[in-house]
Motif scaffolding. Structure first.
Motif, PDB file in Angstrom:
ATOM      1  N   ASN A 121       0.831  -1.203   0.000  1.00 37.38           N
ATOM      2  CA  ASN A 121       0.000   0.000   0.000  1.00 37.38           C
ATOM      3  C   ASN A 121       0.866   1.253   0.000  1.00 37.38           C
ATOM      4  OD1 ASN A 121      -2.373  -1.451  -0.003  1.00 37.38           O
ATOM      5  ND2 ASN A 121      -2.692  -1.305   2.205  1.00 37.38           N
ATOM      6  N   MET A 170       2.115   1.754  -3.388  1.00 38.47           N
ATOM      7  CA  MET A 170       1.056   2.303  -4.228  1.00 38.47           C
ATOM      8  C   MET A 170       0.927   3.813  -4.040  1.00 38.47           C
ATOM      9  SD  MET A 170      -1.323   2.076  -6.481  1.00 38.47           S
ATOM     10  CE  MET A 170      -2.040   0.458  -6.745  1.00 38.47           C
ATOM     11  N   HIS A 205       1.319   6.173  -7.167  1.00 34.55           N
ATOM     12  CA  HIS A 205       0.152   6.939  -7.590  1.00 34.55           C
ATOM     13  C   HIS A 205       0.417   8.436  -7.557  1.00 34.55           C
ATOM     14  CE1 HIS A 205      -3.955   8.797  -6.654  1.00 34.55           C
ATOM     15  NE2 HIS A 205      -3.962   8.495  -7.930  1.00 34.55           N
ATOM     16  N   ARG A 240      -7.077   6.752 -11.772  1.00 30.30           N
ATOM     17  CA  ARG A 240      -8.083   6.635 -10.724  1.00 30.30           C
ATOM     18  C   ARG A 240      -8.230   5.193 -10.243  1.00 30.30           C
ATOM     19  NH1 ARG A 240      -9.713  10.772  -8.048  1.00 30.30           N
ATOM     20  NH2 ARG A 240     -11.804   9.919  -7.808  1.00 30.30           N
ATOM     21  N   THR A 241      -7.903   4.251 -11.127  1.00 29.12           N
ATOM     22  CA  THR A 241      -8.011   2.835 -10.779  1.00 29.12           C
ATOM     23  C   THR A 241      -6.723   2.133 -11.196  1.00 29.12           C
ATOM     24  OG1 THR A 241     -10.393   2.914 -11.205  1.00 29.12           O
ATOM     25  CG2 THR A 241      -9.380   0.743 -11.036  1.00 29.12           C
ATOM     26  N   LEU A 259      -5.895   0.662  -6.029  1.00 27.75           N
ATOM     27  CA  LEU A 259      -6.336   2.056  -6.058  1.00 27.75           C
ATOM     28  C   LEU A 259      -7.711   2.105  -6.716  1.00 27.75           C
ATOM     29  CD1 LEU A 259      -5.057   5.006  -5.519  1.00 27.75           C
ATOM     30  CD2 LEU A 259      -4.908   5.098  -8.016  1.00 27.75           C
ATOM     31  N   GLN A 293      -8.134   6.417  -4.391  1.00 25.40           N
ATOM     32  CA  GLN A 293      -7.815   6.127  -2.997  1.00 25.40           C
ATOM     33  C   GLN A 293      -7.329   4.685  -2.855  1.00 25.40           C
ATOM     34  OE1 GLN A 293      -8.007   8.483  -0.525  1.00 25.40           O
ATOM     35  NE2 GLN A 293      -8.617   9.937  -2.133  1.00 25.40           N
ATOM     36  N   VAL A 294      -6.337   4.495  -1.969  1.00 28.16           N
ATOM     37  CA  VAL A 294      -5.875   3.141  -1.680  1.00 28.16           C
ATOM     38  C   VAL A 294      -6.984   2.388  -0.950  1.00 28.16           C
ATOM     39  CG1 VAL A 294      -4.202   1.753  -0.397  1.00 28.16           C
ATOM     40  CG2 VAL A 294      -3.445   3.813  -1.597  1.00 28.16           C
TER      41      VAL A 294
END
Length: 319
Positions: A113, A116, A120, A129-130, A145, A149-150
């Motif tokens: 995480n 990420m 990101h 966004r994904t 993601l 958001q994670v």
């Protein structure tokens, strides 16, 4: 934040990486240590404190916060490490314990995480966004993601791609299941395949390395593959194909814009990723398979450390 510094720490199954990360994301005063087998919880926590203190002393500046990425299911509300397969961090109130020992605010999340977050905000998943992220090391970590958001899930367990079963009768995993992605794609899996090749093909580069007394590891497999050794390339290709099976599942489930692949195994680069992309093209569903990008991390093996530091910076900025 200019007068002080933040430290990011990335803890893996066999390594510990820590460093001062500046607002420019440059890493200074980096410390790398191999984890020793047989550590208990207290020994592991002591080793983390020692690494942070070493970096703090090298920086010679006031420490304002520390961020940790750890290979554990983490309840981010309480900072508790619920459980981990590779390290003794079950039900440890990690954030509070480390904050008390270090005397500064502490942020903690799962190591993938944290990676990420780095990728990101500033790396290979920037602007998406994904996205999905896999870190291929001793085991396999994962990050998700969604809507920028994670995703942590209900109990901090989202993104455990490594324990997705891709071979119901495959090798026994440390988690107790069989045929987990981790057993076929991780650095441990790559090393295992290399050792098998060394025994079965004594005239190969692996066999020659074994006779010369070299340790047969995933890193050696990557080195020989880059040097053009055909057996090593085939070993990496097979691992890449297994990765492609796992990525096909991830892509079908999540439909991400990008899949970011990091960890030590990504040192194999396109020798690993190209076979994975070929399998994705065969197995994943359209249109997801045709639009997704499968790319290496921007920050390499430092993604988790940089992401952990960014979480620490968030704490400083929130004060």
């Amino acid at each position: 934040m200019s007068a002080g510094c933040v430290i990011g720490v990335d803890l893996g199954g066999t390594k510990l990486l820590a460093g001062v990360v500046g607002p420019d994301l440059n890493v200074r005063h980096r410390v790398f240590r191999h984890a020793r087998e047989g550590k208990g919880t207290e020994q592991l926590l002591d080793a983390l404190v020692e690494a942070v203190e070493e970096v703090r002393n090298a920086a010679g500046r006031e420490l304002t916060a520390v961020g940790f990425g750890i290979p554990s299911l983490v309840d981010v509300r309480t900072g508790t490490a619920a459980t981990t397969v590779h390290l003794p961090l079950r039900d440890v109130p990690f954030r509070d314990v480390m904050a008390e020992r270090l005397g500064v605010p502490v942020a903690v999340d799962n190591d993938a995480n944290a990676a990420m977050v780095a990728e990101h905000r500033h790396g290979a998943a920037r602007g998406t966004r994904t996205a999905a992220l896999l870190t291929l090391g001793t085991g396999i970590g994962g990050g998700i993601l969604v809507d920028g958001q994670v995703l942590h899930g209900a109990h901090g367990g989202a993104g455990e791609w490594g324990h997705m079963v891709i071979d119901v009768d495959g090798p026994l995993c440390t988690c107790g299941n069989r045929g987990c992605l981790e057993m076929l794609v991780s650095g441990t899996a790559l090393g295992r395949a290399a050792r098998l090749a060394a025994e079965e093909l004594p005239d190969s580069g692996f066999g020659q390395a074994l006779r010369a007394g070299r340790e047969i590891t995933g890193m050696l497999a990557t080195e020989l593959a880059h040097d053009g050794d055909p057996v090593a390339r085939e070993v990496v290709t097979v691992v890449g194909r297994h990765l492609g099976v796992g990525l096909s599942n991830v892509i079908n489930i999540l439909n991400p814009e990008v899949v970011v692949v990091g960890g030590g195994v990504i040192a194999a680069g396109e020798l690993l990723l190209e076979p994975a992309r070929e399998v994705v093209a065969q197995r994943a569903l359209a249109p997801s398979r045709d639009q997704v990008r499968i790319v290496p991390t921007r920050f390499g093996d430092a993604s988790g450390m940089v992401g952990a530091a960014l979480l620490a910076m968030d704490l400083v900025d929130a004060r």
